[in-house]
Design a protein around this motif. Structure first.
Motif, PDB file in Angstrom:
ATOM      1  N   ILE A 278       0.875  -1.171   0.000  1.00 24.09           N
ATOM      2  CA  ILE A 278       0.000   0.000   0.000  1.00 24.09           C
ATOM      3  C   ILE A 278       0.911   1.218   0.000  1.00 24.09           C
ATOM      4  N   CYS A 279       0.933   1.900  -1.113  1.00 24.20           N
ATOM      5  CA  CYS A 279       1.913   2.971  -1.332  1.00 24.20           C
ATOM      6  C   CYS A 279       1.509   4.264  -0.623  1.00 24.20           C
ATOM      7  N   ARG A 280       2.417   5.192  -0.609  1.00 25.48           N
ATOM      8  CA  ARG A 280       2.159   6.503  -0.016  1.00 25.48           C
ATOM      9  C   ARG A 280       1.032   7.202  -0.767  1.00 25.48           C
ATOM     10  N   PRO A 281       0.030   7.729  -0.063  1.00 20.82           N
ATOM     11  CA  PRO A 281      -1.086   8.416  -0.729  1.00 20.82           C
ATOM     12  C   PRO A 281      -0.627   9.592  -1.580  1.00 20.82           C
ATOM     13  N   ILE A 282      -1.376   9.868  -2.631  1.00 21.67           N
ATOM     14  CA  ILE A 282      -1.127  11.038  -3.472  1.00 21.67           C
ATOM     15  C   ILE A 282      -1.600  12.274  -2.707  1.00 21.67           C
ATOM     16  N   THR A 283      -0.749  13.285  -2.598  1.00 15.58           N
ATOM     17  CA  THR A 283      -1.069  14.445  -1.771  1.00 15.58           C
ATOM     18  C   THR A 283      -1.564  15.629  -2.598  1.00 15.58           C
ATOM     19  N   ALA A 284      -2.202  16.557  -1.904  1.00 16.78           N
ATOM     20  CA  ALA A 284      -2.664  17.783  -2.551  1.00 16.78           C
ATOM     21  C   ALA A 284      -1.482  18.590  -3.098  1.00 16.78           C
ATOM     22  N   VAL A 285      -0.366  18.549  -2.401  1.00 18.92           N
ATOM     23  CA  VAL A 285       0.828  19.273  -2.860  1.00 18.92           C
ATOM     24  C   VAL A 285       1.298  18.706  -4.193  1.00 18.92           C
ATOM     25  N   GLU A 286       1.314  17.389  -4.307  1.00 15.40           N
ATOM     26  CA  GLU A 286       1.741  16.756  -5.560  1.00 15.40           C
ATOM     27  C   GLU A 286       0.785  17.092  -6.697  1.00 15.40           C
ATOM     28  N   LEU A 287      -0.514  17.054  -6.422  1.00 16.36           N
ATOM     29  CA  LEU A 287      -1.502  17.373  -7.453  1.00 16.36           C
ATOM     30  C   LEU A 287      -1.418  18.842  -7.857  1.00 16.36           C
ATOM     31  N   SER A 288      -1.201  19.711  -6.877  1.00 13.62           N
ATOM     32  CA  SER A 288      -1.139  21.146  -7.168  1.00 13.62           C
ATOM     33  C   SER A 288       0.039  21.497  -8.073  1.00 13.62           C
ATOM     34  N   ALA A 289       1.081  20.678  -8.030  1.00 13.13           N
ATOM     35  CA  ALA A 289       2.246  20.928  -8.888  1.00 13.13           C
ATOM     36  C   ALA A 289       1.891  20.804 -10.364  1.00 13.13           C
ATOM     37  N   PHE A 290       0.764  20.137 -10.652  1.00 16.64           N
ATOM     38  CA  PHE A 290       0.314  19.950 -12.036  1.00 16.64           C
ATOM     39  C   PHE A 290      -0.834  20.894 -12.407  1.00 16.64           C
ATOM     40  N   SER A 291      -1.156  21.830 -11.530  1.00 16.96           N
ATOM     41  CA  SER A 291      -2.386  22.616 -11.706  1.00 16.96           C
ATOM     42  C   SER A 291      -2.386  23.499 -12.952  1.00 16.96           C
ATOM     43  N   ASP A 292      -1.214  23.893 -13.424  1.00 18.12           N
ATOM     44  CA  ASP A 292      -1.149  24.768 -14.599  1.00 18.12           C
ATOM     45  C   ASP A 292      -1.200  24.006 -15.918  1.00 18.12           C
ATOM     46  N   LEU A 293      -1.208  22.694 -15.844  1.00 16.51           N
ATOM     47  CA  LEU A 293      -1.257  21.878 -17.062  1.00 16.51           C
ATOM     48  C   LEU A 293      -2.662  21.887 -17.654  1.00 16.51           C
ATOM     49  N   THR A 294      -2.760  21.618 -18.940  1.00 16.28           N
ATOM     50  CA  THR A 294      -4.078  21.395 -19.541  1.00 16.28           C
ATOM     51  C   THR A 294      -4.689  20.149 -18.908  1.00 16.28           C
ATOM     52  N   ASN A 295      -6.001  20.003 -19.047  1.00 17.64           N
ATOM     53  CA  ASN A 295      -6.665  18.840 -18.457  1.00 17.64           C
ATOM     54  C   ASN A 295      -6.028  17.532 -18.926  1.00 17.64           C
ATOM     55  N   ASN A 296      -5.791  17.441 -20.228  1.00 13.45           N
ATOM     56  CA  ASN A 296      -5.223  16.215 -20.777  1.00 13.45           C
ATOM     57  C   ASN A 296      -3.832  15.926 -20.199  1.00 13.45           C
ATOM     58  N   GLU A 297      -3.008  16.957 -20.108  1.00 11.34           N
ATOM     59  CA  GLU A 297      -1.668  16.777 -19.561  1.00 11.34           C
ATOM     60  C   GLU A 297      -1.720  16.504 -18.057  1.00 11.34           C
ATOM     61  N   TYR A 298      -2.693  17.085 -17.395  1.00 11.37           N
ATOM     62  CA  TYR A 298      -2.895  16.839 -15.960  1.00 11.37           C
ATOM     63  C   TYR A 298      -3.213  15.364 -15.715  1.00 11.37           C
ATOM     64  N   HIS A 299      -4.155  14.832 -16.485  1.00 12.63           N
ATOM     65  CA  HIS A 299      -4.529  13.421 -16.331  1.00 12.63           C
ATOM     66  C   HIS A 299      -3.318  12.526 -16.592  1.00 12.63           C
ATOM     67  N   LYS A 300      -2.538  12.877 -17.594  1.00  8.94           N
ATOM     68  CA  LYS A 300      -1.345  12.098 -17.933  1.00  8.94           C
ATOM     69  C   LYS A 300      -0.311  12.157 -16.812  1.00  8.94           C
TER      70      LYS A 300
END
Length: 383
Positions: A278-300
């Protein structure tokens, strides 16, 4: 009894409510296939005693903590030499999570994880269950009593696919945020056949559909936890090899009863050591680092983040190293296995020679790839 407010919007896919469990248990206990199931799970108990036990269950928890725990224990005793699960300490027992797992076996990936939760004192999760697997009332009853919910995979109509995806996304968000239950889902549609665990970015897109205005919040609210499962002897390795071989020459079409055969093979086939991380949970900080990406690039980007967790945690066994050396004509990893282990693996590899209507060299290369590719996946991880 569950105290959640029932939502009829999801009646077409949800598992059973607690007040539906007694009737379902009666149907299971009185099904024509029950004697076969009972003899496997409780081999030393008279049939009527098993029937009475099952028919007496009134709650999901009672069913899971007694009979389903026993089912998984039987699988471990009969076909697994060593079972382990680590990472439970990364979880908060009072939190609800979305477990995104690599997918190697139709039933065991999720079932053995639930067993680990029960053994560790955690609540079990709801589980995605392909509509194609709901073949009769007995399977439906057992599945829905185990918190399984139906996933429809509509064909070529894009509108139907969109509606089904949105419905699934809304349901999972409802489960996590309103029912306060966790959810298990595979990282891709269908099992990994070639040993390359990769998250489908379309799955990430589906997660976001039910919260379209804020892509970071959409995923942060789900509390994503990657899960990595590793089998020493790959579940259904021969069957996967044959399917991949056929798929090279034509679109693969499942044969009647193929899913059931894969389920039974996965349960009964010897798997050696099996490990869940059971790996380390994905954090809000990690997700926020991708916030400026387009939706498609964000999902990727999120899919790749999950992949890094899963592939990093994947536990390699001697078979992986043997396959890699054999496939690439190398002795690079010979210190990771014994000659006896190498001979046992080659014996398994050579069982493919009975399929003499196929190109045996191609079959063997595919088989070796199933075991060797996890090493390649680890090697390709960023430093």
């Amino acid at each position: 009894m569950q105290t959640i407010k029932k939502n009829p919007k999801f009646d077409d896919i949800r598992p059973y409510y607690e007040d539906e469990i007694p009737d379902a248990m009666q149907r299971i206990a009185n099904s024509t296939s029950f004697p076969i199931i009972a003899s496997y799970v409780y081999p030393d108990m008279p049939l009527e005693d098993v029937r009475k036990r099952i028919a007496g269950y009134r709650t999901v928890r009672h069913f899971q903590e007694e009979t389903m725990k026993m089912v998984n224990q039987r699988v471990i005793d009969e076909s697994i030499s060593e079972f382990s699960c680590s990472g439970l300490e990364r979880l908060d027992p009072n939190e609800s999570y979305l477990y995104v797992s690599n997918h190697r076996d139709i039933m065991l990936d999720s079932s053995l994880l639930q067993y680990s939760f029960v053994k560790g004192g955690f609540d079990t999760s709801e589980i995605t269950f392909g509509a194609n697997l709901m073949v009769n009332q007995l399977v439906i009853d057992i599945g829905k009593c185990n918190k399984m919910f139906k996933v429809e995979r509509p064909g070529g109509n894009i509108k139907d696919f969109y509606r089904a995806s949105l419905h699934l996304s809304e349901y999972m968000r409802y489960v996590i945020q309103e029912k306060h239950q966790s959810v298990w889902i595979a990282q891709r549609n269908g099992r990994t056949k070639d040993g390359c665990d990769a998250t489908d970015q379309g799955i990430i897109k589906m997660f976001c559909m039910s919260e379209p205005d804020n892509k970071v919040k959409a995923l942060d609210d789900l509390h994503i936890v990657p899960v990595s499962v590793s089998y020493e002897w790959e579940s259904c390795d021969i069957l996967k090899t044959l399917e991949l071989y056929e798929s090279q020459y034509a679109k693969y079409t499942k044969k009647p009863g193929e899913d059931l055969n894969s389920i039974l093979t996965g349960v009964l086939q010897f798997k050696g050591r099996v490990h869940f991380e059971i790996c380390r949970p994905i954090t809000a900080v990690e997700l926020s680092a991708f916030s400026d990406l387009t939706n498609n690039e964000y999902h990727k980007a999120v899919a790749q983040l999950i992949d890094r967790r899963i592939n990093s945690a994947y536990r390699l066994y001697p078979n992986n190293y043997i396959a890699h050396d054999l496939r690439y004509g190398s002795t690079r990893y010979q210190s990771y296995y014994t000659q006896q282990q190498r001979e046992a693996f080659i014996k398994r590899l050579n069982t493919l020679e009975k399929y003499d209507t196929c190109d045996i060299d191609q079959l063997k290369d595919i088989f070796l790839g199933i075991y060797a590719n996890p090493i390649n996946s680890k090697q390709s991880l960023p430093l």
